[in-house]
Motif scaffolding. Sequence first.
Motif, PDB file in Angstrom:
ATOM      1  N   UNK A  22       0.977  -1.159   0.050  1.00  4.94           N
ATOM      2  CA  UNK A  22       0.045   0.088   0.092  1.00  4.94           C
ATOM      3  C   UNK A  22       0.990   1.328   0.048  1.00  4.94           C
ATOM      4  N   UNK A  23       1.960   1.271   0.631  1.00  5.98           N
ATOM      5  CA  UNK A  23       2.829   2.312   0.849  1.00  5.98           C
ATOM      6  C   UNK A  23       3.568   2.481  -0.802  1.00  5.98           C
ATOM      7  N   UNK A  24       3.927   1.520  -1.533  1.00  4.54           N
ATOM      8  CA  UNK A  24       4.232   1.410  -2.758  1.00  4.54           C
ATOM      9  C   UNK A  24       3.366   1.954  -3.553  1.00  4.54           C
ATOM     10  N   UNK A  29       1.430   5.529  -7.447  1.00  2.00           N
ATOM     11  CA  UNK A  29       0.396   5.832  -8.257  1.00  2.00           C
ATOM     12  C   UNK A  29      -0.247   4.620  -9.173  1.00  2.00           C
ATOM     13  N   UNK A  30       0.334   3.483  -8.807  1.00  2.00           N
ATOM     14  CA  UNK A  30      -0.134   2.339  -9.494  1.00  2.00           C
ATOM     15  C   UNK A  30      -0.668   1.402  -8.087  1.00  2.00           C
ATOM     16  N   UNK A  44       5.677  -6.030 -16.194  1.00  2.00           N
ATOM     17  CA  UNK A  44       6.810  -4.749 -16.417  1.00  2.00           C
ATOM     18  C   UNK A  44       6.398  -3.439 -16.096  1.00  2.00           C
ATOM     19  N   UNK A  45       7.399  -2.645 -15.695  1.00  2.00           N
ATOM     20  CA  UNK A  45       7.147  -1.453 -15.410  1.00  2.00           C
ATOM     21  C   UNK A  45       7.498  -0.546 -16.457  1.00  2.00           C
ATOM     22  N   UNK A 119      -8.197  -5.809 -13.911  1.00  2.00           N
ATOM     23  CA  UNK A 119      -7.719  -5.443 -12.511  1.00  2.00           C
ATOM     24  C   UNK A 119      -8.132  -6.299 -11.349  1.00  2.00           C
ATOM     25  N   UNK A 120      -7.461  -6.198 -10.374  1.00  3.48           N
ATOM     26  CA  UNK A 120      -7.805  -7.239  -9.389  1.00  3.48           C
ATOM     27  C   UNK A 120      -7.434  -6.559  -8.070  1.00  3.48           C
TER      28      UNK A 120
END
Length: 147
Positions: A22-24, A29-30, A44-45, A119-120
Amino acid sequence: MAIAEITDKLLAAKKAKGVTFADLESAVGRDEVWIASVIYRQASASEEEAKKIVTALGLGPEYAEPLMECPLKGSLDQTIPTDPLIYRFYEIMQVYGMPIKAVVHEKFGDGIMSAIDFTLDVEKEEDPKGDRVKIVMSGKFLPYKKW
């Protein structure tokens, strides 16, 4: 299941810093599940997202590059999973997979739910009898083509 070396390093840094998914989510912003899938090398980012992840974990920029590579998706072992939480999903699909398929086909027709346009969300539901895990999956319906 073999965990990629980069995943081990990222998870160790996450633990050492006391950072949650949740912090990440806030830092990148994802969604937290998507970020976890990047860390476990199932997604992949972009360069910007990868840099935000490694910065939040207190790691150097060299850790961002592997997060931008196209991963080998669905790379779990072919055996029945033994981790109790992962096994429950396997069990759910064994018990409810065909019923879910039947209901989806009844409502939408012959096709599949996309795992690409998808989405999940994992939510915690407070319950006096014991907290509950709520998982919400949403995927675009893709009808089979006729030719």
